[in-house]
Design a protein around this motif. Structure first.
Motif, mmCIF file in Angstrom:
data_model
loop_
_atom_site.group_PDB
_atom_site.id
_atom_site.type_symbol
_atom_site.label_atom_id
_atom_site.label_comp_id
_atom_site.label_asym_id
_atom_site.label_seq_id
_atom_site.Cartn_x
_atom_site.Cartn_y
_atom_site.Cartn_z
ATOM 1 N N LYS A 1 0.828 -1.208 0.000
ATOM 2 C CA LYS A 1 0.000 0.000 0.000
ATOM 3 C C LYS A 1 0.862 1.257 0.000
ATOM 4 C CE LYS A 1 -4.159 -1.887 2.189
ATOM 5 N NZ LYS A 1 -5.098 -1.783 3.355
ATOM 6 N N ALA A 2 1.918 1.252 0.785
ATOM 7 C CA ALA A 2 2.810 2.402 0.838
ATOM 8 C C ALA A 2 3.523 2.607 -0.495
ATOM 9 C CB ALA A 2 3.833 2.232 1.956
ATOM 10 N N GLN A 3 3.847 1.506 -1.172
ATOM 11 C CA GLN A 3 4.483 1.613 -2.490
ATOM 12 C C GLN A 3 3.545 2.266 -3.497
ATOM 13 O OE1 GLN A 3 6.863 -1.799 -3.966
ATOM 14 N NE2 GLN A 3 6.408 -2.767 -1.989
ATOM 15 N N MET A 4 2.280 1.855 -3.480
ATOM 16 C CA MET A 4 1.323 2.432 -4.426
ATOM 17 C C MET A 4 1.089 3.920 -4.113
ATOM 18 S SD MET A 4 0.740 0.098 -6.548
ATOM 19 C CE MET A 4 -0.647 0.778 -7.461
ATOM 20 N N LYS A 5 1.089 4.263 -2.842
ATOM 21 C CA LYS A 5 0.940 5.655 -2.452
ATOM 22 C C LYS A 5 2.138 6.473 -2.956
ATOM 23 C CE LYS A 5 0.054 8.546 1.609
ATOM 24 N NZ LYS A 5 -0.134 8.550 3.087
ATOM 25 N N TYR A 6 3.320 5.905 -2.863
ATOM 26 C CA TYR A 6 4.525 6.572 -3.343
ATOM 27 C C TYR A 6 4.469 6.742 -4.859
ATOM 28 C CZ TYR A 6 9.443 7.315 -4.523
ATOM 29 O OH TYR A 6 10.611 7.815 -5.029
ATOM 30 N N ALA A 7 4.017 5.687 -5.560
ATOM 31 C CA ALA A 7 3.911 5.768 -7.022
ATOM 32 C C ALA A 7 2.981 6.897 -7.435
ATOM 33 C CB ALA A 7 3.417 4.441 -7.578
ATOM 34 N N ASN A 8 1.926 7.091 -6.682
ATOM 35 C CA ASN A 8 0.993 8.170 -6.968
ATOM 36 C C ASN A 8 1.624 9.535 -6.711
ATOM 37 O OD1 ASN A 8 -1.787 8.965 -7.685
ATOM 38 N ND2 ASN A 8 -1.868 9.720 -5.586
ATOM 39 N N LYS A 9 2.421 9.647 -5.645
ATOM 40 C CA LYS A 9 3.067 10.911 -5.306
ATOM 41 C C LYS A 9 4.076 11.345 -6.363
ATOM 42 C CE LYS A 9 2.672 11.056 -0.255
ATOM 43 N NZ LYS A 9 3.419 11.069 1.032
ATOM 44 N N ILE A 10 4.793 10.374 -6.933
ATOM 45 C CA ILE A 10 5.802 10.739 -7.931
ATOM 46 C C ILE A 10 5.207 10.870 -9.327
ATOM 47 C CG2 ILE A 10 7.673 9.698 -6.595
ATOM 48 C CD1 ILE A 10 7.651 7.349 -8.564
ATOM 49 N N GLY A 11 3.895 10.679 -9.431
ATOM 50 C CA GLY A 11 3.223 10.869 -10.710
ATOM 51 C C GLY A 11 3.484 9.780 -11.723
ATOM 52 N N ALA A 12 3.685 8.534 -11.270
ATOM 53 C CA ALA A 12 3.926 7.422 -12.195
ATOM 54 C C ALA A 12 2.740 7.256 -13.140
ATOM 55 C CB ALA A 12 4.156 6.133 -11.415
ATOM 56 N N ALA A 13 3.035 7.148 -14.424
ATOM 57 C CA ALA A 13 1.962 6.979 -15.406
ATOM 58 C C ALA A 13 1.347 5.592 -15.320
ATOM 59 C CB ALA A 13 2.507 7.231 -16.808
#
Length: 444
Positions: free
Chosen positions: A367-379
Motif C-alpha cells: 500500500k505504501a508503495q502504491m501511495k509513493y507511485a501516486n506521489k511521484i506521478g507514475a503513469a
C-alpha cells in the motif's frame, strides 16, 4: 556557535520542481540560436581581473562596486560579471577570428555581481547570450535583434517593447562628451560622488546613474542622436529601415547608453513593465573596438545577453507554457525478494529503451508503495508478487484512468509496454492537436 549553512545572500536554489522551467528556456534558446547559425561556446567562470578592467570599463558600476575579485598568491582573478569579455578573449586566444567571418557563438552561464539583492537582480545570476564578430553592417545589428525578438516570441512572452539607440563612435562621441560636460558642470556639486568622477573620465556614464538626484539633473541633458557623425547616423537609419522591413516594432530612446563602456553605435533593450524596476529582460549592442582593445585586430562585433531569472519572472507572471517535466513512466510495486529481483531486471530493460522506470528502494509495504507511485506521478504501475511470477504475467495499470491491461512477463515485456504506452501517447497528442509541449518519443 551554530554553523551557518544557509545559502549566501543574493543566490537562489533551483529545486527539482522548477528545473523544467529552466530547461524550457535553455532548450528554446539553444534551438533558436542554432537556427540563426550560432554555435555554443563555454568559457571559464573566472578570468584575470585585467580583462574586465580593460573591457567593461573602470568607471562602470560593475568595476567600481560589483566585481568579486580574489587574490591567489601573486595572481588576481575575478568571477565573471558578464559574458562578452570572456567570450571575446576565448575567440582571440583560440584563433576563431582567423577563421571564416562572421564568427557566431552563444553561451549559457552564471555571472556574479555584488549588488543589493531584489526581484530580478541577484549576486549570482544566469545569462543566455551571444556574440557575432566580423560584420560592421547594420544588417548584422538587425539579425541579432531579430534573433532576440524571435526567442522572446517562442518563449511566449507578450508586452515586451524594444528600445534602440545609437551612442556613436569615438569620433562623434568626443563632441558629445564636451556637450555633456558643459551641461553637467553647473550641477557638479549636486551630483553623487561617483558621478563627479564620471564627469571627468566618462560623462556618458552620468546618464545611467541610479541616483534619483542625478536622474533628475540628467533628464534635460543633450541627446547623442544630435551629435552622430554621418557614418553613425547612416548606420542607425539603415538599422531602423531593416527592423521595419522585418516587421519588428521599436522605439528610439536616446537615453539608452547601456551599463558597460565597450559599446559603440547600436545599443538596444527589450523591456517589460510587469516585474517592477528590473524590467530589462535583454540588453545588447555593438562594440566595434573591443577586440582591438583586447589585443586583436580591428574586427567589429556585437551581441546581447538575457537574464534567465528575469525571463522566468515574466513567464510566470504571464502564465507562459513550459515543457512538461519528466516523470516516472512505470513503477513496480513488489512483494518478496523474488519479485524485487524480477522488478530490477525489468527496470533495467526499460531504462535501456529510454523509459523512466522505478521500483521500491525503501522496503515499504504494497500500500505504501502504491501511495509513493501516486506521489511521484507514475503513469503506470505493475504489482509483482509470487502469483505474478508463477503465472508469468501481471496487470499494467494506468494510474490516471485506473484501466488495467494484462502483459506477459517475458522477453517481450518491454515491447508490449512500449506499444501500450505509445498508443496512449498518440491518443493524447491527437486530443491536444499536436501541441509543441506534448510528450513525444523524441523527448525520451
Amino acid at each position: 556557535m551554530a554553523m551557518n549553512i544557509k545559502r549566501p545572500n543574493g543566490t537562489e536554489d533551483v529545486l527539482p520542481k522548477d528545473v523544467h522551467k529552466w530547461n524550457t528556456v535553455e532548450k528554446i534558446a539553444r534551438e533558436t540560436a542554432e537556427s540563426f547559425g550560432f554555435s555554443e561556446i563555454r568559457i571559464p567562470t573566472f578570468e584575470n581581473t585585467d580583462l574586465f578592467l580593460r573591457s567593461v570599463g573602470e568607471t562602470t558600476d560593475v568595476v567600481q562596486k560589483e566585481m568579486y575579485t580574489v587574490k591567489a598568491k601573486e595572481t588576481e582573478f575575478t568571477l565573471r560579471p558578464e559574458g562578452t569579455a570572456g567570450t571575446i578573449r576565448a575567440m582571440l586566444q583560440n584563433g576563431l577570428l582567423n577563421e571564416a567571418l562572421p564568427q557566431k557563438v552563444f553561451y549559457m552561464l552564471s555571472c556574479f555581481r555584488h549588488e543589493r539583492p531584489q526581484a530580478g537582480r541577484l549576486r549570482e545570476f544566469h545569462q543566455f547570450g551571444l556574440e557575432m564578430a566580423g560584420s560592421a553592417a547594420p544588417t548584422a545589428d538587425a539579425e541579432v535583434i531579430s534573433l532576440a525578438k524571435t526567442l522572446l516570441t517562442r518563449l511566449g512572452l507578450k508586452n515586451i517593447e524594444l528600445y534602440i539607440n545609437s551612442i556613436g563612435c569615438p569620433s562623434c562621441r568626443t563632441k558629445y562628451h564636451e556637450a555633456l560636460k558643459a551641461y553637467f558642470e553647473p550641477h557638479k556639486e549636486e551630483l553623487c560622488d561617483t558621478c563627479k568622477e564620471r564627469l571627468v573620465k566618462n560623462p556618458m556614464r552620468l546618464l545611467d546613474c541610479k541616483s534619483p538626484i542625478c536622474q533628475e539633473i540628467a533628464k534635460d541633458a543633450p541627446l547623442i542622436t544630435d551629435y552622430l557623425c554621418e557614418e553613425c547616423d547612416e548606420h542607425f537609419k539603415k538599422l531602423q529601415a531593416y527592423l521595419t522591413n522585418l516587421g519588428i516594432e521599436y522605439k528610439v530612446n536616446p537615453k539608452i547608453v547601456r551599463g558597460l563602456d565597450y559599446y559603440t553605435k547600436t545599443v538596444f533593450e527589450f523591456v517589460t513593465t510587469e516585474i517592477g524596476a528590473q524590467g530589462t529582460v535583454c540588453g545588447g549592442g555593438r562594440y566595434d573596438g573591443l577586440i582591438e582593445q583586447l589585443g586583436g585586430q580591428h574586427i567589429p562585433a556585437l551581441g546581447f545577453a538575457m537574464g534567465i531569472e528575469r525571463l522566468l519572472l515574466v513567464m510566470d507572471k504571464q502564465g507562459c507554457d513550459y515543457l512538461t517535466p519528466k516523470k516516472c513512466d512505470i513503477y513496480f510495486a513488489t512483494m518478496g525478494d523474488a519479485a524485487l529481483e524480477k522488478a530490477m531486471e525489468l527496470v533495467k530493460d526499460l531504462r535501456e529503451f529510454g523509459y523512466c522506470a522505478e521500483y521500491d528502494l525503501m522496503g515499504r509495504g504494497i500500500k505504501a508503495q502504491m501511495k509513493y507511485a501516486n506521489k511521484i506521478g507514475a503513469a503506470y504501475t505493475v504489482v509483482l508478487g509470487d502469483n505474478e511470477l508463477a503465472e508469468g504475467k501481471a496487470r499494467l495499470k494506468e494510474m490516471e484512468s485506473g484501466n488495467e491491461t494484462e502483459i506477459l512477463l517475458n522477453d517481450k515485456f518491454t515491447t508490449n509496454f512500449e506499444n501500450e504506452y505509445f498508443n496512449k501517447v498518440l491518443d493524447i497528442m491527437d486530443d491536444e492537436n499536436g501541441s509543441m509541449f506534448a510528450f513525444t518519443g523524441e523527448d525520451k
